[in-house]
Design a protein around this motif. Structure first.
Motif, PDB file in Angstrom:
ATOM      1  N   LEU A 322       0.818  -1.212   0.000  1.00 21.36           N
ATOM      2  CA  LEU A 322       0.000   0.000   0.000  1.00 21.36           C
ATOM      3  C   LEU A 322       0.859   1.272   0.000  1.00 21.36           C
ATOM      4  O   LEU A 322       0.506   2.272  -0.631  1.00 21.36           O
ATOM      5  CB  LEU A 322      -0.947  -0.009   1.207  1.00 21.36           C
ATOM      6  N   ILE A 323       1.983   1.236   0.706  1.00 21.70           N
ATOM      7  CA  ILE A 323       2.800   2.450   0.808  1.00 21.70           C
ATOM      8  C   ILE A 323       3.938   2.460  -0.225  1.00 21.70           C
ATOM      9  O   ILE A 323       4.719   3.418  -0.279  1.00 21.70           O
ATOM     10  CB  ILE A 323       3.393   2.594   2.219  1.00 21.70           C
ATOM     11  N   ALA A 324       4.035   1.373  -1.018  1.00 23.39           N
ATOM     12  CA  ALA A 324       5.130   1.319  -1.989  1.00 23.39           C
ATOM     13  C   ALA A 324       5.000   2.418  -3.037  1.00 23.39           C
ATOM     14  O   ALA A 324       5.970   3.119  -3.380  1.00 23.39           O
ATOM     15  CB  ALA A 324       5.163  -0.061  -2.656  1.00 23.39           C
ATOM     16  N   GLN A 328       7.449   5.535  -3.746  1.00 22.42           N
ATOM     17  CA  GLN A 328       8.124   5.749  -5.030  1.00 22.42           C
ATOM     18  C   GLN A 328       7.921   7.165  -5.530  1.00 22.42           C
ATOM     19  O   GLN A 328       8.848   7.807  -6.041  1.00 22.42           O
ATOM     20  CB  GLN A 328       7.615   4.723  -6.045  1.00 22.42           C
ATOM     21  N   ARG A 329       6.675   7.649  -5.367  1.00 27.85           N
ATOM     22  CA  ARG A 329       6.405   9.028  -5.761  1.00 27.85           C
ATOM     23  C   ARG A 329       7.235  10.010  -4.927  1.00 27.85           C
ATOM     24  O   ARG A 329       7.739  11.021  -5.441  1.00 27.85           O
ATOM     25  CB  ARG A 329       4.917   9.332  -5.596  1.00 27.85           C
ATOM     26  N   TYR A 330       7.362   9.721  -3.668  1.00 27.78           N
ATOM     27  CA  TYR A 330       8.145  10.581  -2.785  1.00 27.78           C
ATOM     28  C   TYR A 330       9.621  10.604  -3.210  1.00 27.78           C
ATOM     29  O   TYR A 330      10.257  11.670  -3.263  1.00 27.78           O
ATOM     30  CB  TYR A 330       8.009  10.094  -1.348  1.00 27.78           C
ATOM     31  N   ASP A 331      10.173   9.415  -3.534  1.00 27.47           N
ATOM     32  CA  ASP A 331      11.570   9.364  -3.980  1.00 27.47           C
ATOM     33  C   ASP A 331      11.751  10.138  -5.290  1.00 27.47           C
ATOM     34  O   ASP A 331      12.762  10.838  -5.492  1.00 27.47           O
ATOM     35  CB  ASP A 331      11.994   7.911  -4.168  1.00 27.47           C
ATOM     36  N   ASN A 332      10.783  10.034  -6.195  1.00 27.70           N
ATOM     37  CA  ASN A 332      10.857  10.749  -7.474  1.00 27.70           C
ATOM     38  C   ASN A 332      10.837  12.255  -7.259  1.00 27.70           C
ATOM     39  O   ASN A 332      11.621  13.026  -7.859  1.00 27.70           O
ATOM     40  CB  ASN A 332       9.711  10.302  -8.372  1.00 27.70           C
ATOM     41  N   VAL A 333       9.947  12.724  -6.380  1.00 24.84           N
ATOM     42  CA  VAL A 333       9.864  14.162  -6.083  1.00 24.84           C
ATOM     43  C   VAL A 333      11.145  14.644  -5.434  1.00 24.84           C
ATOM     44  O   VAL A 333      11.658  15.743  -5.733  1.00 24.84           O
ATOM     45  CB  VAL A 333       8.639  14.442  -5.198  1.00 24.84           C
ATOM     46  N   ARG A 387      10.563  19.596   4.817  1.00 31.90           N
ATOM     47  CA  ARG A 387      10.109  18.954   6.065  1.00 31.90           C
ATOM     48  C   ARG A 387       8.578  18.868   6.137  1.00 31.90           C
ATOM     49  O   ARG A 387       8.004  17.876   6.592  1.00 31.90           O
ATOM     50  CB  ARG A 387      10.657  19.716   7.263  1.00 31.90           C
ATOM     51  N   ARG A 388       7.941  20.012   5.689  1.00 31.00           N
ATOM     52  CA  ARG A 388       6.471  19.988   5.729  1.00 31.00           C
ATOM     53  C   ARG A 388       5.918  18.912   4.796  1.00 31.00           C
ATOM     54  O   ARG A 388       4.936  18.225   5.131  1.00 31.00           O
ATOM     55  CB  ARG A 388       5.929  21.367   5.339  1.00 31.00           C
ATOM     56  N   GLN A 389       6.531  18.776   3.611  1.00 30.16           N
ATOM     57  CA  GLN A 389       6.067  17.740   2.691  1.00 30.16           C
ATOM     58  C   GLN A 389       6.282  16.342   3.276  1.00 30.16           C
ATOM     59  O   GLN A 389       5.415  15.463   3.171  1.00 30.16           O
ATOM     60  CB  GLN A 389       6.793  17.880   1.354  1.00 30.16           C
ATOM     61  N   ILE A 390       7.443  16.165   3.898  1.00 27.50           N
ATOM     62  CA  ILE A 390       7.697  14.867   4.540  1.00 27.50           C
ATOM     63  C   ILE A 390       6.669  14.600   5.634  1.00 27.50           C
ATOM     64  O   ILE A 390       6.112  13.483   5.767  1.00 27.50           O
ATOM     65  CB  ILE A 390       9.126  14.817   5.102  1.00 27.50           C
ATOM     66  N   SER A 391       6.357  15.638   6.448  1.00 23.73           N
ATOM     67  CA  SER A 391       5.368  15.484   7.513  1.00 23.73           C
ATOM     68  C   SER A 391       3.988  15.167   6.947  1.00 23.73           C
ATOM     69  O   SER A 391       3.244  14.338   7.477  1.00 23.73           O
ATOM     70  CB  SER A 391       5.332  16.757   8.365  1.00 23.73           C
TER      71      SER A 391
END
Length: 541
Positions: A322-324, A328-333, A387-391
């Motif tokens: 579910l979180i994969a 992946q989108r997070y790593d791409n961004v 940081r806000r995006q990560i949060s």
């Protein structure tokens, strides 16, 4: 003193009798005066034949009572056996029983003469209470399973209370309250009524507990002895009792009106005690049985829940899957953001180089310093944004993870499972209906096919002729000499040899289909020439 007695004895002219002589004289006098009589009255005190076969009871009316005896031989010949309370006409001899100075009637014949007065009154009261609904089962209360306090209404001096207390010994501990009453006599009905009402008025105060169940008990007796329990005040008190009441009046064959209105009727007082309180051993065995059944049910429930849980888990996606995609989108961004940041810095550095050539040193220093400050501010803003995006992504992942384990997801899975079960049942029902309809159509077409087939024509005496290749012979022109034919009848098939010719001088065409099939040498008659037909192997056919 001795002389005086002798003188008195000598002077008296009174005849002296022994006790036996006087008893026998009275017996003979009574039998001579009443040799054979017919006596009308009501049977009282009848308890069936004695162990010897003889019967002992009494015949009475509203003022007097006479003992009666019926010998075993007379009792065996009776068409109508005696019953308590019925009015009869007894014929026999009046005599005495010297051993107890009583007179009695020895019955030779006994015929019923109608119900006695007490039985008539009893039936009248029974109909009255039945019409009021006092005997209905829906108004009777259920007996408590394990009463702590039992109220007993009976005589304190009879054998009944001792038998009941002995019955309580083998059962669960119970507190017994005895309300002593007279169970026979004029004041018996009033005392029993007062006892029932008194127990119902106990509210548990004054250190006197309220009974959980009441038992009205008395030993066996005649109809007159038990009449107190047929009185209207006793019956109504039992009907109005808020405490469940067991009637244990008389033996099993006896009955009174309180038996019909009570919540339960025991055949004997001892049985009433057994009904009221269960045995400790029985409760223990039943508890153990319930415990085993409960454990078995829990194990089955846990197993079913475990199987359902595993099935639900197999139907769900894994949390890692579910979180994969978001990861992946997070790593791409992140990669694009880093590369964009590097490109931006590089572009600004080029601009600085181009502008520095046009500016003097001080201006360049100031500009560089400003740009450096802006770059630092931009860097801080970028880091804060990062940081806000990560949060934000972390919050979304936590929310998704919590929803996966929430009650809402399990409820949705359960509803979908129930919906799937309903669809499965509807599918099976539709398939069954469709198959039934198709089966009926096939059976109808099968019957139509049979009715239209040539086999039905064969059953009416027709046959089908085929050659050795299975082709149907439709005309006599198709039949050649020595042609092997196959003839199909209703019950099977046979082989025959065909002959097709015109004989000289004959007007009619002769076409002979030879008789039966045996290919192992059977001789077949073909008519006038008596020819022998051979098969393909050369042997006679």
């Amino acid at each position: 003193m001795t002389k005086t007695i002798s003188k008195t004895h000598t002077l008296s002219n009174t005849t002296e009798f022994s006790v036996s002589e006087l008893a026998n004289a009275i017996k003979y006098t009574l039998e001579d005066g009443f040799s054979y009589v017919a006596l009308r009255g009501e049977i009282s005190g009848y308890r069936g034949p004695h162990a010897s076969g003889h019967c002992y009871f009494a015949i009475k009316d509203d003022r007097s009572k006479i003992d009666a005896v019926m010998w075993r031989g007379v009792f065996a010949k009776l068409k109508n056996r005696p019953e308590e309370g019925i009015e009869v006409i007894a014929k026999g001899r009046v005599t005495t029983y010297p051993n107890s100075s009583k007179y009695q009637i020895i019955i030779d014949t006994l015929e019923p003469a109608g119900l006695g007065a007490l039985m008539v009154l009893l039936e009248k009261r029974k109909k009255k209470f039945a019409s009021e609904g006092l005997f209905d089962d829906d108004r009777k209360q259920a007996l408590p399973f394990l009463p702590r306090v039992i109220g007993i209404i009976t005589s304190p001096t009879g054998a009944v209370i001792r038998d009941m207390m002995h019955g309580f010994d083998e059962r669960c501990p119970t507190h017994v309250i005895l309300w002593p009453v007279h169970v026979q006599g004029e004041d018996s009905a009033a005392q029993v009524t007062s006892a029932i009402n008194g127990f119902n008025q106990i509210d548990g105060t004054d250190n006197l507990p309220r009974p959980d169940i009441l038992i009205v008990a008395r030993g066996g007796g005649s109809l007159e002895d038990l009449w107190s329990f047929n009185e209207e005040n006793v019956v109504r008190a039992a009907a109005n009792s808020k405490i469940p009441l067991i009637s244990a009046v008389g033996h099993e064959t006896d009955w009174t009106l309180i038996d019909l209105v009570a919540d339960a009727r025991a055949p004997t007082p001892t049985k009433a005690a057994e009904w009221a309180v269960p045995k400790f051993r029985e409760i223990l065995v039943q508890t153990e049985d319930f415990t085993m059944r409960l454990k078995s049910g829990i194990r089955r429930s846990l197993h079913t829940a475990r199987v359902n849980l595993l099935s639900a888990i197999r139907g769900l996606s894994r949390p890692h899957d579910l979180i994969a995609l978001p990861r992946q989108r997070y790593d791409n961004v992140e990669q694009r953001f880093t590369q964009g940041l590097i490109n931006t810095v590089h572009a600004h550095r080029l601009n600085i180089f181009r502008v520095s050539a046009k500016l003097n040193t001080s201006t360049l220093v100031v500009s560089i310093q400003n740009r450096k400050n802006s770059l630092i501010i931009f860097k801080h803003r970028t880091i804060e944004t990062f940081r806000r995006q990560i949060s934000t992504y972390h919050t979304k992942l936590v929310s998704i993870s919590s929803r996966m384990n929430s009650e809402l997801m399990r409820s949705r899975i359960k509803r979908n499972h129930e919906y799937l079960g309903m669809l499965t049942k509807n599918l099976y029902r539709t398939i069954h209906h469709h198959m039934t309809s198709r089966r009926a159509t096939v059976e109808q077409n099968s019957k139509l096919l049979i009715s239209c087939s040539y086999q039905s024509t064969l059953s009416r005496g027709f046959t089908v002729v085929r050659d050795r290749n299975g082709q149907t012979i439709k005309s006599k022109q198709d039949v050649v000499n020595d042609l092997l034919l196959e003839i199909e009848f209703r019950d099977g098939r046979s082989l025959a040899l065909g002959l097709n010719r015109f004989e000289k001088g004959e007007k009619n065409f002769k076409s002979t289909i030879l008789k039966k099939k045996n290919c192992q040498g059977t001789e077949i008659d073909t008519g006038k020439n008596n020819r022998k037909i051979r098969n393909d192997q050369g042997s006679l056919f």
